[in-house]
Design a protein around this motif. Structure first.
Motif, short mmCIF file in Angstrom:
data_model
loop_
_atom_site.label_atom_id
_atom_site.label_comp_id
_atom_site.label_asym_id
_atom_site.label_seq_id
_atom_site.Cartn_x
_atom_site.Cartn_y
_atom_site.Cartn_z
N ASP A 1 -4.19 3.70 0.45
CA ASP A 1 -4.85 3.00 -0.26
C ASP A 1 -4.82 1.51 0.04
O ASP A 1 -5.54 0.61 -0.62
N SER B 1 0.86 -1.18 0.03
CA SER B 1 0.10 0.01 0.03
C SER B 1 0.92 1.26 -0.02
O SER B 1 1.95 1.16 0.66
N GLY C 1 -8.54 -0.59 -0.29
CA GLY C 1 -8.88 -0.84 -1.66
C GLY C 1 -8.86 0.26 -2.47
O GLY C 1 -8.94 0.28 -3.80
N GLU C 2 -8.89 1.52 -1.96
CA GLU C 2 -9.08 2.84 -2.74
C GLU C 2 -8.30 4.00 -1.79
O GLU C 2 -8.24 3.44 -0.39
N PRO C 3 -7.82 4.92 -2.29
CA PRO C 3 -7.24 6.09 -1.20
C PRO C 3 -8.18 6.69 -0.46
O PRO C 3 -9.52 7.01 -0.85
N ARG C 4 -8.05 6.39 0.79
CA ARG C 4 -8.97 6.83 1.81
C ARG C 4 -8.37 7.78 2.80
O ARG C 4 -6.83 7.68 3.18
N ALA D 1 -9.91 10.46 -1.56
CA ALA D 1 -8.81 10.68 -2.47
C ALA D 1 -8.08 11.99 -2.76
O ALA D 1 -7.05 12.35 -3.38
N THR D 2 -9.07 12.94 -2.61
CA THR D 2 -8.40 14.21 -2.74
C THR D 2 -8.55 15.47 -1.66
O THR D 2 -7.67 16.25 -1.82
N ARG E 1 -3.26 9.30 4.70
CA ARG E 1 -3.98 8.70 3.18
C ARG E 1 -3.19 7.52 2.71
O ARG E 1 -2.14 7.53 2.70
N ARG F 1 -15.15 9.14 3.63
CA ARG F 1 -14.82 8.29 2.43
C ARG F 1 -15.14 9.02 1.06
O ARG F 1 -14.24 8.92 -0.07
#
Length: 358
Positions: free
Chosen positions: A220, A201, A223-226, A249-250, A218, A245
């Protein structure tokens, strides 16, 4: 609480000193750029221009010190030059004094950027990063010119202070195909792991509060950028709240409420949202307040007070030097739930190294 209409954040970098006493930015437009220092410690903010005979380049970096001087990083020919600017107060002649601090040679493929203001208030550091490795330079506050204080394998970015003395620095290191946050002791140059949630990760540290130990990160790993949070030195696992959530990502956390010793869950956190929006949140709450940012908000920055007020700098034609204050609203009561006990793998009280997900 006063809330203004949402407007895109001004792209001009605006940097606030670690103690909140001063701030600095490049003001002006086009080829007429100059350094502007803001005084924030008094009853009302005011700005002092620090122009020189030659305008500043738009890519110059500025950083305020606690004594009111402003460090500027310029690219000059084949060097990265550093100097201190300060108002002279002279009735005639130049209004701005300048003290040269020396320079670091330019190298192909090496990116030199300023690190956030040091907590000690008088030192300043720069990061020289390349694929071959990263050097941390002390460019102000040392006995002589720029001094190399640490060397880190891999390309590093970011920069988060972990203590109040300006000795422990966290960097996001890209090495062997993954990004992991590491801690660098600038006193001895030692580098140690800080974030390693899973082997593959990307785990980046975004912000830290030395008083409470709260860390904003931050990753991933879910499973996704959190966006997640943890506590420095705690055996508790990293948490990735569902309420964060949508913006995980941003969104960028830019300010944490200080003075909450041993109470990280009660710290107010301010986040800059994509498109210039603003959000306020506390780890203890399962709710994010999305609010309107002030028109002319500078650089998407701000400063929490220990009393729980968030101060946001802004500049408009009508108010060239303004600060908006707001408080964190009261969150609605959360439903009663019973959390499972932390996994046994989190028993070691290391700084989030290999901390499991929750």
């Amino acid at each position: 609480m006063t809330v203004c209409a949402i407007e895109m954040t001004t792209t001009t970098p605006f940097t606030i000193a670690a103690d909140g006493s001063y701030a600095a930015r490049l003001a002006g437009d086009g080829q007429a750029r100059y350094v502007e220092r803001w005084t924030l410690a008094g009853p009302e903010a005011y700005a002092v221009p620090l122009p020189l005979a030659q305008p500043e380049e738009a890519d110059s970096e500025v950083l305020p010190l606690a004594d009111g001087r402003v460090l500027i990083h310029r690219r000059v020919a084949d060097r990265h030059a550093f100097a201190l600017l300060y108002p002279t107060g002279a009735a005639s002649g130049p209004r701005t004094g300048q003290l040269s601090l020396g320079a670091v040679d330019w190298e192909e493929g090496v990116l030199v950027t300023m690190l956030p203001p040091s907590p000690d208030g008088h030192s300043a550091f720069a990061l020289a990063a390349s694929d071959a490795g990263t050097t941390v330079w002390r460019v102000a506050g040392g006995p002589f010119g720029p001094q190399q204080v640490a060397r880190v394998a891999g390309r590093c970015s970011g920069g988060v202070w972990l203590d109040r003395s300006g000795r422990l620095l966290a960097l996001d290191r890209e090495l062997d195909g993954a990004v992991k946050a590491v801690a660098v002791d600038l006193g001895c140059g030692e580098v140690s792991p800080l974030l390693q949630i899973t082997e593959d990760s990307d785990d980046r540290l975004l912000l830290a509060d030395p008083d409470s130990g709260l860390l904003l990160l931050r990753s991933d790993a879910p499973g996704e950028p959190r966006l997640g949070w943890g506590v420095l030195g705690s055996s508790l696992p990293v948490r990735f709240p569902d309420c964060l959530r949508a913006d995980g990502a941003t969104a960028v956390p830019f300010a944490v409420q200080p003075g909450q010793a041993l109470m990280p869950e009660t710290c107010g956190v301010a986040l800059r949202l994509e498109g210039g929006g603003l959000a306020l949140w506390r780890p203890a709450d399962r709710h994010v307040f999305r609010l309107g940012a002030p028109v002319g908000w500078l650089g998407g920055t701000g400063l929490w007070s220990a009393e729980g007020r968030l101060h946001l700098p802004y500049a408009t034609p009508e108010v060239p030097c303004g600060v908006l204050g707001m408080s964190l609203p009261v969150a609605p009561p959360a439903p009663v739930r019973v959390d499972p006990p932390p996994p046994a793998a989190a028993a070691r009280p290391v700084p989030l190294q290999q901390a499991p997900l929750r």
